[in-house]
Enzyme design. Sequence first.
Site, short mmCIF file in Angstrom:
data_model
loop_
_atom_site.label_atom_id
_atom_site.label_comp_id
_atom_site.label_asym_id
_atom_site.label_seq_id
_atom_site.Cartn_x
_atom_site.Cartn_y
_atom_site.Cartn_z
N CYS A 1 20.55 -6.29 -1.14
CA CYS A 1 21.30 -5.98 -2.36
C CYS A 1 21.95 -4.61 -2.26
O CYS A 1 21.26 -3.60 -2.08
CB CYS A 1 20.36 -6.03 -3.57
SG CYS A 1 21.18 -5.61 -5.13
N ALA B 1 16.20 -4.17 -0.67
CA ALA B 1 17.11 -3.05 -0.41
C ALA B 1 18.03 -3.33 0.78
O ALA B 1 19.16 -2.83 0.83
CB ALA B 1 16.32 -1.77 -0.17
N THR C 1 19.88 -2.44 -10.01
CA THR C 1 18.53 -1.96 -9.78
C THR C 1 17.66 -3.10 -9.29
O THR C 1 18.07 -4.27 -9.34
CB THR C 1 17.93 -1.37 -11.07
OG1 THR C 1 16.78 -0.63 -10.74
CG2 THR C 1 17.54 -2.46 -12.06
N THR D 1 20.65 -1.71 -4.60
CA THR D 1 19.23 -1.36 -4.48
C THR D 1 19.05 -0.48 -3.26
O THR D 1 19.61 -0.75 -2.21
CB THR D 1 18.39 -2.65 -4.32
OG1 THR D 1 18.59 -3.48 -5.46
CG2 THR D 1 16.91 -2.34 -4.19
#
Length: 181
Positions: free
Chosen positions: A169, A166, A7, A172
């Site tokens: 990762c 985002a 996350t 994410t």
Amino acid sequence: MRPMHGTTVLCVRREGRVVIAGDGQVTLDKTVMKATARKVRRLGEGQVVAGFAGATADAFQLFELFEKKLKEHARSLPRAAVELAKQWRTDRMLRRLEALLLVADREHLLVLSGAGDVIEPDPVANGAAAAIGSGGPYALAAARALLAHSALDARQVAEEAMKLAAEICIYTNGNLTIEEL
């Protein structure tokens, strides 16, 4: 079943505004299980924003405990955070919880862990920022750069930093939930 993880939660404070943003991806092993999870929320009668990274059930239990601590300590965020961290570290059942919390009000921004840590990040030029989760380092680096070198407001900084996280990762995504104070 292995715990779900992965996350990014980012909190940015600038010019009296506080914004917390969390991505929506929940991952189990190598599989995306959900793309629209809600990892941030308001607590303390709407005066505190909070986000989590880690096991979802653990985070919900910690949110409930933190809400109780806020009520017990007249919505004093630092005091409630320290009391939760002490309980989290010393309670045999709570010690097993696998999560990090990021909490903020208009004056304080704190990261809490089960090791008893209550960390208030150093301020950066024109604001403050903190991030947790697998994409946290990417989001934090981007937010710090944007705070230091742009005139973007807190929400814009959070959105841009999360967008960059985002892109880097794999745990994410760009489905953001955002709460503001």
